[in-house]
Write an enzyme that holds these catalytic residues in place. Structure first.
Site, PDB file in Angstrom:
ATOM      1  CB  THR A 145      53.669  52.019  35.913  1.00  0.00           C
ATOM      2  OG1 THR A 145      52.599  52.556  35.141  1.00  0.00           O
ATOM      3  CG2 THR A 145      53.383  52.212  37.381  1.00  0.00           C
ATOM      4  CG  ASP A 200      50.007  47.869  28.648  1.00  0.00           C
ATOM      5  OD1 ASP A 200      50.111  47.087  27.696  1.00  0.00           O
ATOM      6  OD2 ASP A 200      49.337  48.920  28.596  1.00  0.00           O
TER       7      ASP A 200
HETATM    8  P1  G4P Z   1      52.347  50.120  32.553  1.00  0.00           P
HETATM    9  O1  G4P Z   1      52.932  51.399  32.962  1.00  0.00           O
HETATM   10  O2  G4P Z   1      52.242  49.118  33.666  1.00  0.00           O
HETATM   11  O3  G4P Z   1      52.972  49.528  31.355  1.00  0.00           O
HETATM   12  O4  G4P Z   1      50.889  50.354  32.132  1.00  0.00           O
HETATM   13  P2  G4P Z   1      50.244  51.505  31.246  1.00  0.00           P
HETATM   14  O5  G4P Z   1      50.855  52.773  31.563  1.00  0.00           O
HETATM   15  O6  G4P Z   1      50.259  51.185  29.824  1.00  0.00           O
HETATM   16  O7  G4P Z   1      48.812  51.302  31.798  1.00  0.00           O
HETATM   17  C1  G4P Z   1      47.994  52.271  32.334  1.00  0.00           C
HETATM   18  C2  G4P Z   1      46.955  51.596  33.183  1.00  0.00           C
HETATM   19  O8  G4P Z   1      46.323  50.575  32.419  1.00  0.00           O
HETATM   20  C3  G4P Z   1      47.528  50.878  34.417  1.00  0.00           C
HETATM   21  O9  G4P Z   1      46.580  50.980  35.450  1.00  0.00           O
HETATM   22  C4  G4P Z   1      47.632  49.438  33.969  1.00  0.00           C
HETATM   23  O10 G4P Z   1      47.576  48.566  35.055  1.00  0.00           O
HETATM   24  C5  G4P Z   1      46.396  49.347  33.118  1.00  0.00           C
HETATM   25  N1  G4P Z   1      46.453  48.239  32.158  1.00  0.00           N
HETATM   26  C6  G4P Z   1      47.310  48.067  31.137  1.00  0.00           C
HETATM   27  N2  G4P Z   1      47.021  46.946  30.459  1.00  0.00           N
HETATM   28  C7  G4P Z   1      45.949  46.395  31.080  1.00  0.00           C
HETATM   29  C8  G4P Z   1      45.158  45.203  30.838  1.00  0.00           C
HETATM   30  O11 G4P Z   1      45.379  44.415  29.922  1.00  0.00           O
HETATM   31  N3  G4P Z   1      44.128  45.000  31.675  1.00  0.00           N
HETATM   32  C9  G4P Z   1      43.827  45.832  32.695  1.00  0.00           C
HETATM   33  N4  G4P Z   1      42.775  45.514  33.437  1.00  0.00           N
HETATM   34  N5  G4P Z   1      44.539  46.949  32.982  1.00  0.00           N
HETATM   35  C10 G4P Z   1      45.590  47.220  32.159  1.00  0.00           C
HETATM   36  P3  G4P Z   1      46.735  52.040  36.636  1.00  0.00           P
HETATM   37  O12 G4P Z   1      46.589  53.407  36.083  1.00  0.00           O
HETATM   38  O13 G4P Z   1      47.999  51.727  37.340  1.00  0.00           O
HETATM   39  O14 G4P Z   1      45.503  51.727  37.547  1.00  0.00           O
HETATM   40  P4  G4P Z   1      45.321  50.771  38.817  1.00  0.00           P
HETATM   41  O15 G4P Z   1      46.627  50.091  39.092  1.00  0.00           O
HETATM   42  O16 G4P Z   1      44.913  51.645  39.918  1.00  0.00           O
HETATM   43  O17 G4P Z   1      44.273  49.777  38.422  1.00  0.00           O
END
Ligand code: G4P
Ligand code: MG
Length: 217
Positions: free
Chosen positions: A122, A118
């Site tokens: 990360t 996104d």
């Molecule tokens: P990035 O670093 O991968 O670019 O992601 P970003 O910080 O913008 O995103 C923060 C959280 O939002 C991440 O989850 C990412 O997976 C989730 N996210 C971003 N875009 C989408 C989307 O379109 N759909 C969904 N469902 N999630 C999205 P996280 O904090 O890593 O949580 P998790 O992996 O434990 O689920």
């Protein structure tokens, strides 16, 4: 946007679709010859496990999956009465225990897996931190750190301005694998669903379910 419009703008993805995205990507990823998978939790876990099935070669052991968990926090700075966002901070919730797992990164082809690229925050953090471990471990063994190669696999890469970069040695070598490049919309993944029947129905309506090749029916 009202709530109906928000709902309509979401891209629903089914488990079957993800399984097939992993299968399709595995053919390309095999050229990278991963020795180790590092899954970024929670979103990277299910794709990593599915992909491993398709990387398996007869007579060879499965590619090992290690897990890391990273949490993103909006770093809010307060200036007087004004609150402004000053960036996003990544915090390690879980990292590789090299001693316990008896795994090292030296000389390996390492495939990092997450579900979505996104903002890239990360993935950038994961690569930079893993590279530090590579340098430390390589120096300890007297090996050139450049003997370790990184690749990245995501299901979806969103087309948008990214907040962080990934190194050329990943992006310019063909070792960045995105199963799909998608517009900047909200993707609804099946593991987040509390109503998988509705979720799957929406994915089917949007053409994001199983794809049956005409030759197999
Ligand atoms: P990035 O670093 O991968 O670019 O992601 P970003 O910080 O913008 O995103 C923060 C959280 O939002 C991440 O989850 C990412 O997976 C989730 N996210 C971003 N875009 C989408 C989307 O379109 N759909 C969904 N469902 N999630 C999205 P996280 O904090 O890593 O949580 P998790 O992996 O434990 O689920
Ligand atoms: Mg995640």
């Amino acid at each position: 946007m009202d709530s109906a419009e928000v709902e309509a703008s979401k891209m629903y993805i089914s488990y079957n679709n993800i399984h097939q995205l992993c299968q399709e990507s595995a053919d390309k990823i095999k050229a990278f010859k991963p020795d180790l998978i590092i899954a970024i939790g929670g979103g990277g876990f299910i794709p990593a496990r599915m992909l491993r099935t398709f990387l398996k070669e007869p007579g060879q052991s499965n590619v090992r999956i290690m897990a890391i968990i990273l949490s993103l926090y909006e770093d809010i700075g307060t200036v007087g009465s004004q609150v402004e966002a000053v960036g996003t901070k990544v915090v390690r919730t879980q990292w590789i225990d090299y001693a316990q797992s008896q795994v090292d990164l030296v000389g390996k082809n390492i495939l990092i897996i997450d579900e979505v690229d996104d903002t890239r925050t990360t993935l950038h953090y994961a690569v930079s931190e893993l590279k530090k471990d590579v340098v430390e471990q390589s120096l300890a063994k007297g090996v050139d750190p450049a003997s370790t190669k990184f690749g990245i696999f995501v299901l979806h890469d969103k087309v948008k301005p990214k907040r962080a970069d990934l190194p050329d040695e990943i992006m310019k070598t063909g070792n960045y694998f995105a199963a799909r490049t998608v517009p900047d919309c909200w993707i609804a993944y099946p593991w987040e669903s509390t109503d998988i029947v509705y979720h799957t129905k929406r994915a089917m309506e949007q053409g994001n379910d199983v794809f049956i090749a005409s030759t197999t029916i």
